[in-house]
Design an enzyme around this catalytic site. Structure first.
Site, PDB file in Angstrom:
ATOM      1  N   SER A  59      21.786   6.560   8.175  1.00 34.02           N
ATOM      2  CA  SER A  59      22.846   5.557   7.995  1.00 34.02           C
ATOM      3  C   SER A  59      22.177   4.185   8.014  1.00 34.02           C
ATOM      4  O   SER A  59      21.027   4.055   8.460  1.00 34.02           O
ATOM      5  CB  SER A  59      23.835   5.676   9.162  1.00 34.02           C
ATOM      6  OG  SER A  59      24.705   4.566   9.214  1.00 34.02           O
ATOM      7  N   TYR A 115      25.511   6.420  18.402  1.00 34.67           N
ATOM      8  CA  TYR A 115      25.422   6.868  16.996  1.00 34.67           C
ATOM      9  C   TYR A 115      24.192   6.257  16.338  1.00 34.67           C
ATOM     10  O   TYR A 115      23.440   6.948  15.645  1.00 34.67           O
ATOM     11  CB  TYR A 115      26.706   6.475  16.265  1.00 34.67           C
ATOM     12  CG  TYR A 115      26.738   6.821  14.794  1.00 34.67           C
ATOM     13  CD1 TYR A 115      26.964   8.131  14.362  1.00 34.67           C
ATOM     14  CD2 TYR A 115      26.557   5.837  13.822  1.00 34.67           C
ATOM     15  CE1 TYR A 115      27.004   8.441  13.001  1.00 34.67           C
ATOM     16  CE2 TYR A 115      26.599   6.138  12.459  1.00 34.67           C
ATOM     17  CZ  TYR A 115      26.820   7.442  12.063  1.00 34.67           C
ATOM     18  OH  TYR A 115      26.855   7.742  10.711  1.00 34.67           O
TER      19      TYR A 115
HETATM   20  N1  LIG Z   1      31.303   7.744   6.031  1.00 30.92           N
HETATM   21  C1  LIG Z   1      30.465   6.732   6.161  1.00 30.92           C
HETATM   22  O1  LIG Z   1      30.838   5.573   5.952  1.00 30.92           O
HETATM   23  C2  LIG Z   1      29.035   7.010   6.556  1.00 30.92           C
HETATM   24  C3  LIG Z   1      28.140   5.938   6.593  1.00 30.92           C
HETATM   25  C4  LIG Z   1      26.814   6.192   6.954  1.00 30.92           C
HETATM   26  C5  LIG Z   1      26.409   7.468   7.261  1.00 30.92           C
HETATM   27  N2  LIG Z   1      27.304   8.494   7.241  1.00 30.92           N
HETATM   28  C6  LIG Z   1      26.818   9.834   7.568  1.00 30.92           C
HETATM   29  O2  LIG Z   1      27.041  10.667   6.437  1.00 30.92           O
HETATM   30  C7  LIG Z   1      27.310  12.008   6.851  1.00 30.92           C
HETATM   31  C8  LIG Z   1      28.606  12.499   6.239  1.00 30.92           C
HETATM   32  O3  LIG Z   1      29.669  11.627   6.625  1.00 30.92           O
HETATM   33  P1  LIG Z   1      31.187  11.875   6.173  1.00 30.92           P
HETATM   34  O4  LIG Z   1      31.818  10.560   5.972  1.00 30.92           O
HETATM   35  O5  LIG Z   1      31.243  12.896   5.083  1.00 30.92           O
HETATM   36  O6  LIG Z   1      31.770  12.523   7.524  1.00 30.92           O
HETATM   37  P2  LIG Z   1      32.924  13.628   7.692  1.00 30.92           P
HETATM   38  O7  LIG Z   1      33.407  13.507   9.089  1.00 30.92           O
HETATM   39  O8  LIG Z   1      33.929  13.512   6.574  1.00 30.92           O
HETATM   40  O9  LIG Z   1      32.129  14.981   7.492  1.00 30.92           O
HETATM   41  C9  LIG Z   1      31.238  15.499   8.445  1.00 30.92           C
HETATM   42  C10 LIG Z   1      31.291  17.009   8.369  1.00 30.92           C
HETATM   43  O10 LIG Z   1      30.403  17.531   9.368  1.00 30.92           O
HETATM   44  C11 LIG Z   1      31.015  18.687   9.905  1.00 30.92           C
HETATM   45  N3  LIG Z   1      30.521  18.990  11.247  1.00 30.92           N
HETATM   46  C12 LIG Z   1      30.610  18.197  12.345  1.00 30.92           C
HETATM   47  N4  LIG Z   1      30.109  18.841  13.413  1.00 30.92           N
HETATM   48  C13 LIG Z   1      29.692  20.069  12.980  1.00 30.92           C
HETATM   49  C14 LIG Z   1      29.100  21.195  13.609  1.00 30.92           C
HETATM   50  N5  LIG Z   1      28.831  21.219  14.943  1.00 30.92           N
HETATM   51  N6  LIG Z   1      28.817  22.283  12.861  1.00 30.92           N
HETATM   52  C15 LIG Z   1      29.092  22.281  11.541  1.00 30.92           C
HETATM   53  N7  LIG Z   1      29.654  21.245  10.886  1.00 30.92           N
HETATM   54  C16 LIG Z   1      29.954  20.152  11.603  1.00 30.92           C
HETATM   55  C17 LIG Z   1      32.514  18.348   9.950  1.00 30.92           C
HETATM   56  O11 LIG Z   1      33.325  19.512  10.061  1.00 30.92           O
HETATM   57  C18 LIG Z   1      32.698  17.574   8.657  1.00 30.92           C
HETATM   58  O12 LIG Z   1      33.119  18.406   7.606  1.00 30.92           O
HETATM   59  C19 LIG Z   1      27.313  11.979   8.380  1.00 30.92           C
HETATM   60  O13 LIG Z   1      26.067  12.400   8.864  1.00 30.92           O
HETATM   61  C20 LIG Z   1      27.557  10.514   8.690  1.00 30.92           C
HETATM   62  O14 LIG Z   1      27.048  10.168   9.960  1.00 30.92           O
HETATM   63  C21 LIG Z   1      28.600   8.293   6.885  1.00 30.92           C
END
Ligand SMILES: NC(=O)c1ccc[n+]([C@@H]2O[C@H](COP(=O)([O-])OP(=O)(O)OC[C@H]3O[C@@H](n4cnc5c(N)ncnc54)[C@H](O)[C@@H]3O)[C@@H](O)[C@H]2O)c1
Length: 267
Positions: free
Chosen positions: A154, A167
């Site tokens: 991120s 985080y």
């Molecule tokens: N959304 C943003 O703005 C953003 C920005 C920077 C980084 N990220 C990173 O990108 C990635 C995806 O983000 P997103 O927005 O799609 O999040 P999201 O919450 O929509 O999706 C995350 C997924 O991970 C799964 N998950 C969580 N814990 C789990 C476990 N123990 N076992 C199996 N699956 C598990 C959840 O069920 C979910 O489907 C993450 O790593 C997040 O930290 C997101």
């Protein structure tokens, strides 16, 4: 003059043209039921890969793509990850690509107010989950003599911040796990890179804004409004970056961080 050292050969097969940029590859995507993971699953499948979505929950809507399969797993449980990866490999064959997109952001709280359970949950999914998926996938890539691993860090893995400090710590760990693994597995033809999304138009980002003690308006002002591209990113804008790193187009790229943030970190 001596030739420069070459521990691994450049791929002899050129990237597939047109829409088949990962044609013939098998990809494991963790967190594929989430907003960014789902965009990655669709993008890789639409560019010719067979894709296994490894998530603890089912996708929100059907994929409409025969090349995608769903596997339920808790990424914090070593035995579960090991057996799930083994079943996926038995079904799809050895993976060419692993995308570690699963992640949680946790509750906004300064370090002294966070609980041990919150710490364990954050590091469990973001760091241990990334490590476990890598641990059980890499031996198959070593046997193949190739592979591409893309880890979701991120912008919060590049900068500090007051809102969700734990985080940030997990995403910093993912960044350096990627660089270290790039060193370890490069001689096996396996590349490891991290992607660093900025503020994206996703449920995770919305909930972070709503729960921020700053209030959503100030939260977005700090993360979005002052950026060179002053908007949130779309999930496909991350998926395109992952597609590049997954494909042979990035065959000389490893240990790097691909920042996709509208210029947030250019300040
Ligand atoms: N959304 C943003 O703005 C953003 C920005 C920077 C980084 N990220 C990173 O990108 C990635 C995806 O983000 P997103 O927005 O799609 O999040 P999201 O919450 O929509 O999706 C995350 C997924 O991970 C799964 N998950 C969580 N814990 C789990 C476990 N123990 N076992 C199996 N699956 C598990 C959840 O069920 C979910 O489907 C993450 O790593 C997040 O930290 C997101």
């Amino acid at each position: 003059m001596n030739a420069p050292p070459s521990s691994t050969e450049a791929p002899t097969v050129p990237p597939a043209p047109g829409n088949g940029r990962v044609a013939g590859k098998t990809a494991l995507v963790t967190g594929g039921s989430g907003d960014l993971g789902a965009a990655v699953v669709r993008m890789l499948a639409d560019h010719g890969a067979a894709v296994a979505n490894l998530d603890r929950v089912a996708p929100h809507r059907p994929w409409g793509r025969a090349a995608v399969s769903d596997w339920t797993v808790d990424l914090t449980d070593a035995a579960d990850v090991e057996s799930t990866v083994a079943r996926v490999v038995a079904h799809h064959g050895a993976p060419d690509v692993l995308v570690n997109a699963a992640g949680i952001i946790g509750r906004p709280a300064p370090a002294h107010e966070a609980t041990e359970d919150e710490f364990d949950a954050l590091f469990g999914v973001n760091v241990k989950g990334t490590w476990l998926a890598t641990k059980y996938t890499v031996p198959h890539m070593i046997a193949l003599g190739r592979g591409s691993i893309v880890n979701f860090s991120s912008i919060h893995g590049l900068t500090g911040g007051a809102n969700v400090p734990l985080y940030h710590a997990t995403k910093g760990a993912v960044r350096l796990m990627s660089k270290s693994d790039a060193n370890v597995y490069g001689p096996h033809g396996i590349r490891v890179n991290s992607v660093h999304p900025g503020s994206m138009r996703t449920a995770m980002s919305r909930s972070a804004a709503e729960r921020s003690p700053l209030g959503p308006q100030e939260y977005y002002r700090q993360l979005v409004s002052g950026n060179p591209l002053a908007r949130q990113g779309e999930p496909d804008e991350i998926a395109h970056a992952v597609l590049y790193l997954a494909s042979d187009e990035s065959s000389f790229t490893t240990g790097t961080e691909l920042v996709v943030d509208g210029g947030y970190t250019a300040h």
